[in-house]
Design an enzyme around this catalytic site. Structure first.
Site, short mmCIF file in Angstrom:
data_model
loop_
_atom_site.label_atom_id
_atom_site.label_comp_id
_atom_site.label_asym_id
_atom_site.label_seq_id
_atom_site.Cartn_x
_atom_site.Cartn_y
_atom_site.Cartn_z
N HIS B 82 37.69 34.47 42.70
CA HIS B 82 37.57 33.38 43.61
C HIS B 82 38.95 33.79 44.51
O HIS B 82 39.99 34.35 44.15
CB HIS B 82 38.08 32.35 42.72
CG HIS B 82 37.93 30.88 43.47
ND1 HIS B 82 38.66 30.38 44.32
CD2 HIS B 82 37.13 29.84 43.18
CE1 HIS B 82 38.20 29.37 44.74
NE2 HIS B 82 37.27 28.94 43.94
N GLY B 169 53.29 33.84 45.81
CA GLY B 169 52.41 33.44 46.92
C GLY B 169 53.17 31.81 47.32
O GLY B 169 54.30 31.68 47.80
#
Lengths: 295, 295
Positions: B82, B169
């Site tokens: 994903h 991130g």
């Protein structure tokens, strides 16, 4: 805690003013979720829940509605295709969660006692609070036959006098699981076809479990109707019963013209019907966002 | 008043201990309704609502979960089919009633500001609170490409530093309508078939409105999957999309082997699917008893 539901069935489905007044009386201290009136049945069905989950308030509100029905309806002048023995004919208390059945039984007993004492009407208990007896057990033959059975000592009211009121009859007060009341109008004037379909689907003549069904004419529409109660949704789901009705009607050369839900649907009936088109065979209420947010 | 929902998507779907710890962190002051983890996606989806309808408590609980994901997950070592750009990758705030969208936007802004200041992570707003931009807009090309676009001045975080955390991130915080995340496993190992079905049903390549779909391999099962989000249920209902997936798969000679609901279903998706089998074309939430009892 979820509130109890009550779904009083009253023997007036034609006079809009009377129906509105009864709705107001039933909703004095309860929330009115739905009113369903039928001119052919000459009957109205009110769907109520206690506003704040207060069972006593619901019982008080029901008592006011039953009193209003007693005062407004003369059963001696009543015409309608649906069987009945009272102005306020049937008043069930319904637990929305299965674990609340004892609460529903207690509320039914409290209501029955007050109807007997305060309104002077004979009350017969049915369903879980009445030894499993069903409304049809009391209604067969109408008010005259019910009085005869009382006079003969076959039956005795659970509350109130042993004499049906000349105008308002008796009241059936019960506690029962949620049911679905659903009518299918068939595209024919031949009531024998509706009776044949009803006989094919109802449990008592070998049909589907928990299905009660009658076939009746609808003079106002020039059509006929299969009028059903599904009282055991775990054993025969609404969508399965409707498929069978459709098949039986088609086998007699007629189509289903229209359908009619009386009152509201339990969420379980919706989930059961949605499982296959959603490819989720084990769909249950835990998978539906909003059903996790009930009080 | 109904609580807001949040459905954080986190880039860990394999380590049960980490997933359980994250669930606990997200649920510190919110109710956890569902956890869905997938080893191939290497992703977990938590479904949360504020316990008492308190938006601030939900924001605080989400902040704790995002902090836990930041500390536990190293995106640099992450593998999964994903797409993602963060440890806590996507955190939507969802109004359960359409009229609560402004509340959801306010909660998303409050959460974004706290993630930027208190956790030091760049936050990009998406959906109704982010000018309509979608997660895919930020995720294409992964964290490296997102950093490049920031450095080039094409994008700027709405909160927090202009530099993605080496391990965690960035975080996409959004406000959006309820959606359905649904996967269909196809009975083949050929990922091109899943990609073909996905292309046939998704809006961006001429399929059904509001359908986002990708075809991916599931190495752990030796099968392939069509993984979908349905973001506009009013225009394409879940049961209609599933029928189309089934038809497209059959046209390629494969069957639908299994299905998987990620998170919970909005009641509207269930009602839409049940209308036809219940012969009630106008079925809506007002006809379902329990849906009248929401706070």
């Amino acid at each position: 805690m979820l509130p109890l539901e009550s779904v009083p069935n009253v023997s007036e489905g034609r006079d809009g003013e009377v129906i509105a007044a009864l709705a107001g009386a039933f909703a004095t201290s309860a929330r009115l979720l739905d009113v369903h009136s039928d001119v052919d049945h000459n009957r109205s069905v009110f769907t109520l829940v206690a506003g704040g989950g207060d069972d006593d308030a619901l019982v008080g509100s029901l008592l006011g509605g039953i009193a209003a029905a007693r005062d407004a309806i003369d059963l001696g002048r009543h015409e309608g295709v649906h069987p009945r023995i009272g102005a306020a004919d049937v008043v069930p208390l319904v637990p929305i969660r299965a674990t609340d059945m004892e609460r529903a039984c207690a509320a039914a007993r409290a209501l029955g006692a007050r109807v007997g004492v305060e309104l002077g009407l004979p009350v017969f208990l049915y369903g879980e609070v009445g030894g499993g007896r069903r409304p049809a057990f009391f209604r067969r033959g109408g008010p005259g036959e019910l009085q005869r059975r009382v006079d003969a000592g076959e039956l005795h009211p659970d509350y109130g006098p042993p004499r049906l009121d000349a105008r308002a009859g008796a009241v059936l007060v019960g506690a029962r699981k949620p049911l679905v009341a659903f009518n299918v109008v068939l595209d024919t004037e031949d009531v024998e076809i509706a009776r044949g379909v009803a006989a094919a689907v109802r449990e008592s003549s070998g049909g589907l479990p928990g299905v009660q069904a009658i076939g009746i004419a609808l003079p106002s529409q020039g059509r006929v109707q299969v009028s059903m109660n599904l009282i055991d949704l775990d054993r025969a789901a609404l969508h399965e019963v409707l498929e069978r009705v459709s098949t039986e009607a088609a086998a007699r050369g007629v189509g289903c013209q229209d359908t009619e839900l009386v009152g509201l649907l339990p969420a379980a009936a919706v989930l059961a019907a949605a499982a296959e088109p959603l490819y989720l065979p084990r769909l249950d209420s835990s998978r539906v966002l909003e059903l996790n947010l009930l009080p």
